[in-house]
Write a protein that holds these residues in place. Sequence first.
Motif, PDB file in Angstrom:
ATOM      1  N   GLY A  80       2.132   1.715  -3.400  1.00 48.23           N
ATOM      2  CA  GLY A  80       1.062   1.976  -4.343  1.00 48.23           C
ATOM      3  C   GLY A  80       0.928   0.944  -5.439  1.00 48.23           C
ATOM      4  O   GLY A  80       0.629   1.279  -6.578  1.00 48.23           O
ATOM      5  N   LEU A  81       1.159  -0.343  -5.109  1.00 45.31           N
ATOM      6  CA  LEU A  81       0.917  -1.399  -6.082  1.00 45.31           C
ATOM      7  C   LEU A  81      -0.530  -1.868  -5.947  1.00 45.31           C
ATOM      8  O   LEU A  81      -1.058  -1.930  -4.839  1.00 45.31           O
ATOM      9  CB  LEU A  81       1.847  -2.587  -5.822  1.00 45.31           C
ATOM     10  CG  LEU A  81       3.293  -2.446  -6.289  1.00 45.31           C
ATOM     11  CD1 LEU A  81       4.009  -3.771  -6.146  1.00 45.31           C
ATOM     12  CD2 LEU A  81       3.332  -1.989  -7.732  1.00 45.31           C
ATOM     13  N   PRO A  82      -1.202  -2.216  -7.046  1.00 45.49           N
ATOM     14  CA  PRO A  82      -2.580  -2.705  -6.938  1.00 45.49           C
ATOM     15  C   PRO A  82      -2.596  -4.142  -6.427  1.00 45.49           C
ATOM     16  O   PRO A  82      -1.634  -4.873  -6.697  1.00 45.49           O
ATOM     17  CB  PRO A  82      -3.094  -2.632  -8.376  1.00 45.49           C
ATOM     18  CG  PRO A  82      -1.867  -2.732  -9.220  1.00 45.49           C
ATOM     19  CD  PRO A  82      -0.758  -2.132  -8.427  1.00 45.49           C
ATOM     20  N   TRP A  96      -3.552   6.446  -7.957  1.00 42.43           N
ATOM     21  CA  TRP A  96      -4.167   6.394  -9.282  1.00 42.43           C
ATOM     22  C   TRP A  96      -5.105   7.581  -9.482  1.00 42.43           C
ATOM     23  O   TRP A  96      -5.078   8.252 -10.523  1.00 42.43           O
ATOM     24  CB  TRP A  96      -4.920   5.075  -9.432  1.00 42.43           C
ATOM     25  CG  TRP A  96      -5.610   4.941 -10.744  1.00 42.43           C
ATOM     26  CD1 TRP A  96      -6.926   5.142 -11.007  1.00 42.43           C
ATOM     27  CD2 TRP A  96      -4.986   4.603 -11.995  1.00 42.43           C
ATOM     28  NE1 TRP A  96      -7.171   4.943 -12.335  1.00 42.43           N
ATOM     29  CE2 TRP A  96      -6.005   4.610 -12.967  1.00 42.43           C
ATOM     30  CE3 TRP A  96      -3.672   4.291 -12.360  1.00 42.43           C
ATOM     31  CZ2 TRP A  96      -5.753   4.314 -14.299  1.00 42.43           C
ATOM     32  CZ3 TRP A  96      -3.417   4.002 -13.699  1.00 42.43           C
ATOM     33  CH2 TRP A  96      -4.448   4.012 -14.654  1.00 42.43           C
ATOM     34  N   PHE A 118      -2.607   2.298  -3.880  1.00 47.19           N
ATOM     35  CA  PHE A 118      -2.712   2.324  -5.340  1.00 47.19           C
ATOM     36  C   PHE A 118      -3.896   3.187  -5.774  1.00 47.19           C
ATOM     37  O   PHE A 118      -3.761   4.055  -6.640  1.00 47.19           O
ATOM     38  CB  PHE A 118      -2.874   0.905  -5.891  1.00 47.19           C
ATOM     39  CG  PHE A 118      -3.273   0.877  -7.333  1.00 47.19           C
ATOM     40  CD1 PHE A 118      -2.349   1.179  -8.314  1.00 47.19           C
ATOM     41  CD2 PHE A 118      -4.581   0.596  -7.701  1.00 47.19           C
ATOM     42  CE1 PHE A 118      -2.719   1.188  -9.651  1.00 47.19           C
ATOM     43  CE2 PHE A 118      -4.955   0.606  -9.035  1.00 47.19           C
ATOM     44  CZ  PHE A 118      -4.020   0.898 -10.003  1.00 47.19           C
ATOM     45  N   SER A 121       0.825  -1.201   0.000  1.00 46.71           N
ATOM     46  CA  SER A 121       0.000   0.000   0.000  1.00 46.71           C
ATOM     47  C   SER A 121       0.866   1.260   0.000  1.00 46.71           C
ATOM     48  O   SER A 121       0.554   2.232  -0.677  1.00 46.71           O
ATOM     49  CB  SER A 121      -0.921  -0.008   1.213  1.00 46.71           C
ATOM     50  OG  SER A 121      -1.733   1.113   1.218  1.00 46.71           O
TER      51      SER A 121
END
Lengths: 107, 504
Positions: B404-406, B415, B411, B401
Amino acid sequence: MSLATLDAATLYGLMGAVLVGIGLYGIVLHDVFIRRLLAFNLLGGGVFILFGVIARRGAGAGFPGDPVPQALVITGVVVAFCATALAITLIERLAAKDEASDGDDHS
Amino acid sequence: MTAALMATTPGGLLLVLAVVVPVIGILALWLVRARDIEWVAIATLAVNLFLSLATLQAVRASDAPLVYLVGGWLPPLGLALRVDGIAAVLMAMTGAIVAVTALYARGQFGFDPQGPERRRPMVFWTMLLAITGALNLIFAGEDLFNLYVALELLTFAAVPLVSLDGSRDTLEAALRYLVFALAGSVLYLLGVAVIYGAYGTLDLVVLSEIRGAEGALLLAIALMTAGLIAKTALFPLHLWLPPAHAGAPAAASAILSALVVKGSFFLILRLWFDLLPPGLGTIGANGLGLLGAGAVIVGSVLALRQARLKLLVAYSTVAQIGYLFLIFPLATGSEAASPFASLAWTGGVLQLLAHAFAKAAMFMAAGLVYEAIGHDRIDGFRGLGRLAPITVLTMTLAGLSLMGLPPSGGFSAKWLMLSASLGEGAWWWAVVILAGGLLAAGYVFRILMPAFSTPDAPAERLHPVALTRELAALSLAVIAILIGFLPLSPWPLLAIGRLIQVSP
């Protein structure tokens, strides 16, 4: 501008501004905690004086001053007192630690 | 419009309870035996969580803010409590994180008859409840001076948590924090004086409907913002944060990093979006965005260079706070009907939520690592994944988190902010967001790479750690991931009850 044009509120306002200036200078540029704490108190004093000026300028309905800023200042003084007490406690603890470690070095 | 806004709504009493219940809890702590302290505190925080969720539900159901007029007096004479959509969301976030932290801290500050420091548990639980009450007051407060008092309560409760272990370093960190915070609140108070002098009222709803004397308003907001960013630790006023947050016990660090800095940030949001007439603050908003961008880059680079896990996590807070300040240029520059309907507004709030949950989980995991292997030097983490699998899983999820990876809350937040900046043609903010994400990936992998590698010699686990504490940290990390499943569009809940500026 001659001194005669300075009414009390303006004079106090200028004083408050000067105190705020000195306090900010001290809090930013000193690195001894107790001096920064004193500077914080000067800064707070300047702000409280400004509240007094506002109370005077906002006077109406036959009162010599607007009571609301005065009530705010009383609360502000209490808060500043608490802050000073907390800071002094921490400074004392820190000084006690330093004394203890100095003693260790000499022995 | 004022009359309709300003009446006690059904459910308004919830706001009073949210402020009063933690205080009652603090008083109750003094009445019970030492071994019952933690249970009284946990029960109080459970009630608080229930109240904050009930508030959120009430705001959602009525599609309007909750208002309570204290003593039945209308502002500007009386004080009002008012919770709109965003405040209700933040109250619920606070309630959840504080409650889970209490479960986690039960192992650290639990009753120990042989313990050397008998007062530490009392201080910890008192301050935890005080922070809860102060944050609830910040979210519900409507009067600028009332908010000043709430801010000071928050500071006075947070500073002792920093120096809980009483060592020289933490005392110095606490003092430095206190000096920054006090200077910040005096500047805020100066702004309050200027606003009262110009308008004769301090109520935010009343103020938002008054026009005129814009010079005084700008000066006041500039002073107050300067003070509040010192408390929020926005670059370049972040110097106090890393030693303070890294030196505190893990449970306290989690609260300080996840929640306490968000209290003053929330006030900046209110000042800029509730008081400032549209169009007046464009330069200032871009300035705040620039400082935020500086925080993202500098904080991440410094985090990369730390040798100890807790300092790394603390510098990551400096960086993640930077993203929050990108709301100001992005939401004011959007072409949506109001800033509150913009992508950036929702993105910023999601960033606040995701960071709070992920960072609390990260600090708790750091505390567990310290207990498990006796140190938190990152180069000594080899084989940690076998020793403490749940804790490493927590760090992995929270780290996802943060970078910021989905799919994760971080994320979604980034985004939305990216889409907002590209949509407005302000690509330079997008560059900052992407660079910050890459740097965050760098520092997260610095922790995880050794943790997942196989050690040369099987490491010994020093102390067993209670499973409930590991699960408490994991639950927060899971929430940070789950936030990523919310729809990627402006969230109507966050626009409920925002004061729409009347153009002059």
